[in-house]
Design an enzyme around this catalytic site. Structure first.
Site, PDB file in Angstrom:
ATOM      1  CB  ILE A 123      -0.958  -0.057   1.202  1.00 25.32           C
ATOM      2  CG1 ILE A 123      -1.941  -1.215   1.004  1.00 25.32           C
ATOM      3  CG2 ILE A 123      -1.692   1.258   1.400  1.00 25.32           C
ATOM      4  CD1 ILE A 123      -2.589  -1.713   2.270  1.00 25.32           C
ATOM      5  CG  ASP A 124       4.436   3.324   2.555  1.00 21.04           C
ATOM      6  OD1 ASP A 124       3.798   4.384   2.431  1.00 21.04           O
ATOM      7  OD2 ASP A 124       5.437   3.229   3.287  1.00 21.04           O
ATOM      8  CG  ASP A 125       6.582   0.517  -2.680  1.00 19.65           C
ATOM      9  OD1 ASP A 125       7.473   0.988  -3.391  1.00 19.65           O
ATOM     10  OD2 ASP A 125       6.789  -0.062  -1.605  1.00 19.65           O
ATOM     11  CD  GLU A 140       5.075   8.442  -0.963  1.00 18.96           C
ATOM     12  OE1 GLU A 140       5.633   9.243  -1.737  1.00 18.96           O
ATOM     13  OE2 GLU A 140       4.452   8.798   0.050  1.00 18.96           O
ATOM     14  CG  HIS A 147       3.324   7.800   2.831  1.00 18.63           C
ATOM     15  ND1 HIS A 147       4.289   6.854   3.108  1.00 18.63           N
ATOM     16  CD2 HIS A 147       3.846   8.988   3.249  1.00 18.63           C
ATOM     17  CE1 HIS A 147       5.338   7.436   3.653  1.00 18.63           C
ATOM     18  NE2 HIS A 147       5.089   8.729   3.745  1.00 18.63           N
TER      19      HIS A 147
END
Length: 675
Positions: free
Chosen positions: A416-418, A421, A492
Site C-alpha cells: 500500500i505504501d509503494d 507514493e 501517505h
C-alpha cells in the site's frame, strides 16, 4: 472509487485544492540538469544556497537513473544476511572459495572493537548477529584463537551464549548439529490445514512472516542435520549444558499457555500420522512453488527465498530442478560486490520505492513535468503495475487488483505504501499517454481504498492483519510478525487520496481521524517503516494539510512545537533507533540528511517556511552537502522491524533532502498542477 464533481478519477476536490500552497515558480529555470536551480529574484543568501544544493543533488540523481528508467540504491542491513548466505551454501554443498572470501571481507570489516557485531551503525552489540558472523568466519577459515575471533567468542559467552540467541539463529545452528532440534520451538506443517478464519492460520501472520514460516514448517518437520565442519563449544557458557532448562511461565498468561502448547506439539512431532504429515508437507511445497516470482525469488526478499530453497531441497528437489536453479540464481542477485572485493548481501531490493521517491524529488525540485527522465521513470513504473490477485485477497476477496510492489518482482505482495507514493509521483508528471496513466491511477486508488482496515487506517500489505496471537508464539522471538496499520503508511495514503480529489471522501476523512487519534502526547507520530517519530511526523503533516486541515489546527501546532524542541544545535535532526525501546532517545540522535529532510517536509507543510527551525535545517543541508551533490549518512534511518531489523537505504540521503530543498525553494506541491 468515489466519483468526483466532474466525474473524473483525477479531479481535485475542494478541500485538497484549498489546502495546498500554490507557487508558480515550480516551472524550473535551470541549467544543464534541467532543474529549477535558480533562486527567485531578491532571494536571500539562504535561498540561493538551497537552490544551488538542490541543483547539485538533482544532477547527481539524474545521472544515477538506469537507462530503463528506474533508480535503486543499495539496501544495507546487517551481517546476518551474509552469514546465512554462507550457511545456506554450506548446507547445500555449493560453498565456493571466492564467495566465502568476499563475504568474510565484509563481515570482518563490520566487527566492533569489543568483538561484537551490531544490527545498525553505532548500535549496541547484538548476540544473534555476533553468533552468526562468528560461525561464518569459521567457515571462511578464521581460527577460534585469532584475536578478533577470541574477542567475539568471549563477547558471546558474556551475553549468555548460544542458548540466549534468537530462535532463527539456533535453527541455522541446528542444521549442522550445533543445536538440538528438540530444544527449538515446534512449527508443524499441519499449520497449513487451519482454515482462514481460525486463530493462528498462516494468514494471521504478516506476509513476510508467512513466507518464512511456511517453508520452515517443512524444515521443522524434517529436522535435517548436516555434518558440522567444526565444534562451537567456545560459544556456550557451559559446553556440558548448552541448553540449560528454563522454568515455564505461569499457565494463566499467554506466554505460559503457548509454552505448554509447544510442549504438546513436540509430543505430536513424535506421533504425527505419516500420511497426514506427508500431505501437509506436499501442500507446503505447492504453496511455496505457487508463490515463486518470475525472477526465481520469493516475495522479493532474501529470508523467505533462503528457507524456501532449503525446504524444497529437503522434499527432494535437486539443485538442477528449474525451481531450485531459479531460486539460487535469484539469491545471487542480492549480492553487492564492492571495489575492494568484498560482497554484501541485500535483504531486499527497492527499485519501485526508490524510483517513485526519486520522481517526486526531481519534480518538487523544479524539473519540468514532461522532462524525459520523469517520463521514462513513469513508463517503467507503469510496466511494474500488478494486475493479478495475490494473498492480500484472502482478507479482501473480490477486490480488483491494481497496486505496486517494493521490488523488481513481487506480484503476490503489492504494498500500500509503494502504491500511494507511485500515484503521487504520477501526478507530478505530464505523460504523453494520459489515458494509460489515468487508468493505472484509477486502479491503484481503487485497490488502495479497498485495503483500508476497519479502524480507518492502512497497513503495509494486508487489511486487518491485527491478531495479537502470532506475536505470542515461542517461535516468534524476532521482529514483527503481523502487519497492523501504521501512521506513516496511512499518511501517505491520505496524501495520495487528497491529490486524487478525494479529500472529502468519507474513507479519507476516516483515515484523517485515525491519524489525529494516533498522535503521541508530545505532538509526534510513531514511525513504523522509518526512524522513528521524525519519520512519522514528517509523513503525517503533509498528509493532514493536503487533506484540508488548516495549519492552525492544534494537532499541527503541537507537532511544530515538538519538532522545534528536538532540533539539534547544528540545525539538523536525528533520531537513534534506540528510540523504539527507550523513550529517552525519542527525537534524539546525530543529525542525518534524511531525518533533517523529514522534519523540514513537516514544517514546510505546516506553513513554517520562514521560521528559524526551517532556516537552520535548510542551512544544515546546504552546508553538509558533498561536492558530488549527495550527503554522507552512515546511520540507519529505515526499518524492516522496529529495532530488530534496521535498514540503511543508500538513496534516502539524496531523495529526501532534494525533496525538502525543492519544496523550500519552489513551494509545496499542488494537486493538479502538473497535469
Amino acid at each position: 472509487m468515489t466519483a468526483t464533481t466532474d466525474g473524473s478519477a483525477g479531479a481535485v476536490g475542494p478541500r485538497a485544492a484549498a489546502a495546498s500552497t500554490t507557487n508558480e515558480s515550480r516551472r524550473g529555470t535551470a541549467a544543464a540538469s534541467g532543474t529549477g536551480g535558480s533562486a527567485p529574484s531578491g532571494a536571500s543568501g539562504l535561498d540561493e544556497a538551497a537552490a544551488r544544493a538542490a541543483e547539485r543533488a538533482a544532477g547527481h540523481l539524474l545521472a544515477r537513473q538506469d537507462p530503463e528508467g528506474w533508480w535503486k540504491g543499495d539496501l544495507e542491513t546487517n551481517v546476518t544476511m551474509d552469514a546465512e548466505d554462507l550457511l545456506l551454501r554450506q548446507f547445500l554443498g555449493i560453498l565456493d572459495a571466492d564467495t566465502t572470501h568476499a563475504a568474510a571481507l565484509h563481515i570482518r570489516r563490520e566487527q566492533r572493537e569489543d568483538g561484537a557485531w551490531t544490527t545498525f551503525y553505532g548500535g549496541p552489540g547484538d548476540l544473534s548477529a555476533t553468533v552468526e558472523a562468528y560461525v561464518a568466519l569459521r567457515l571462511a577459515g578464521d581460527p577460534p584463537e585469532a584475536p578478533h575471533m577470541a574477542r567475539a567468542s568471549a563477547w558471546v559467552r558474556a551475553a549468555g551464549g548460544i542458548a540466549s540467541a534468537r530462535v532463527f539463529t539456533r535453527i541455522w545452528l541446528a542444521l549442522f548439529g550445533w543445536w538440538r532440534w528438540e530444544d527449538l520451538p515446534e512449527l508443524p506443517p499441519e499449520l497449513l490445514f487451519l482454515p482462514k478464519w481460525f486463530p493462528l492460520n498462516i494468514y494471521d501472520f504478516g506476509c513476510w512472516a508467512r513466507q518464512t514460516i511456511v517453508p520452515l514448517t517443512v524444515v521443522s518437520a524434517k529436522r535435517p542435520v548436516r555434518p558440522a565442519p567444526f565444534p562451537l563449544d567456545e560459544l556456550h557458557t557451559d559446553p556440558d549444558l548448552p541448553a540449560p532448562p528454563r522454568p515455564l511461565a505461569p499457565a494463566t498468561g499467554w506466554d505460559g499457555l503457548f509454552q505448554r502448547l509447544d510442549k504438546a506439539l513436540h509430543v505430536y512431532h513424535r506421533v504425527a500420522p505419516r500420511a497426514l504429515r506427508r500431505t501437509a508437507m506436499n501442500q507446503a511445497a505447492r504453496w511455496i512453488i505457487e508463490r515463486q516470482e518470475n525472477d526465481g525469488c520469493w516475495g522479493g526478499i532474501q529470508p523467505p527465498a533462503v528457507y524456501s530453497v532449503i525446504a524444497l531441497h529437503l522434499l527432494g528437489y535437486d539443485l538442477q530442478h528449474p525451481v531450485m536453479r531459479a531460486g539460487l540464481a535469484s539469491l545471487d542477485r542480492f549480492a553487492v560486490w564492492r571495489e575492494d572485493g568484498s560482497r554484501m548481501i541485500e535483504a531486499c531490493q527497492s527499485p519501485v520505492w526508490d524510483t517513485c521517491l526519486a520522481t517526486i524529488a526531481l519534480a518538487d525540485a523544479g524539473l519540468e513535468p514532461d522532462h524525459p527522465a520523469l517520463v521514462k521513470a513513469v513508463d517503467w513504473m507503469l510496466d511494474e503495475e500488478i494486475t493479478r490477485t495475490g494473498d492480500w485477497a484472502v482478507r479482501r476477496p473480490g477486490l480488483p487488483p491494481g497496486g505496486w510492489a517494493f521490488e523488481f518482482h513481487n506480484d503476490n505482495y503489492p504494498d500500500i505504501d509503494d502504491t500511494a507514493e507511485v500515484l503521487l509521483a504520477f501526478r507530478r508528471v505530464r505523460h504523453p499517454d494520459p489515458a494509460r496513466l489515468e487508468a493505472a491511477v484509477a486502479r491503484g486508488a481503487r485497490w488502495t481504498l479497498g485495503m483500508q482496515s476497519r479502524g480507518g487506517a492502512w497497513g503495509a500489505f494486508d487489511a486487518d492483519n491485527t491478531s495479537a496471537l502470532p506475536n505470542k508464539l515461542p517461535f516468534c522471538d524476532f521482529g514483527e510478525v503481523i502487519d497492523p496499520p501504521s501512521a506513516d503508511v496511512t499518511a501517505h495514503v491520505v496524501e495520495m487520496l487528497a491529490f486524487e480529489g478525494l479529500a472529502d471522501d468519507p474513507r479519507t476523512r476516516k483515515g484523517v481521524e485515525w491519524l489525529l487519534a494516533a498522535q503521541e502526547p508530545n505532538g509526534a507520530w510513531f514511525g513504523r517503516w522509518g526512524v522513528n517519530h521524525v519519520y512519522g511526523t514528517g509523513s503525517v503533516l503533509p498528509a493532514l494539510t493536503a487533506a484540508g486541515l488548516p495549519v492552525s489546527h492544534p494537532a499541527i501546532r503541537r507537532s511544530v512545537r515538538w519538532l522545534g524542541s528536538v532540533q539539534n544545535e547544528d540545525g539538523g535532526w536525528g533520531e537513534d533507533l534506540r528510540s523504539y525501546h527507550d523513550e529517552g532517545w525519542i527525537g534524539r540522535g546525530t543529525s542525518t540528511a534524511s531525518q533533517t529532510a523529514w522534519a523540514l517536509l513537516a514544517l514546510l507543510a505546516a506553513g513554517e517556511r520562514d521560521s528559524e527551525p526551517v532556516r537552520r535545517g535548510v542551512a544544515w543541508l546546504a552546508e553538509t552537502q558533498r561536492e558530488d551533490g549527495t550527503w554522507d549518512e552512515p546511520y540507519f534511518t529505515g526499518t524492516g522491524f522496529p529495532w530488530d531489523f534496521s535498514i540503511n537505504y543508500h538513496l534516502y540521503r539524496l531523495v529526501f533532502p532534494l525533496t525538502a530543498l525543492g519544496r523550500y525553494v519552489h513551494g509545496e506541491p499542488s494537486p493538479g498542477k502538473a497535469r
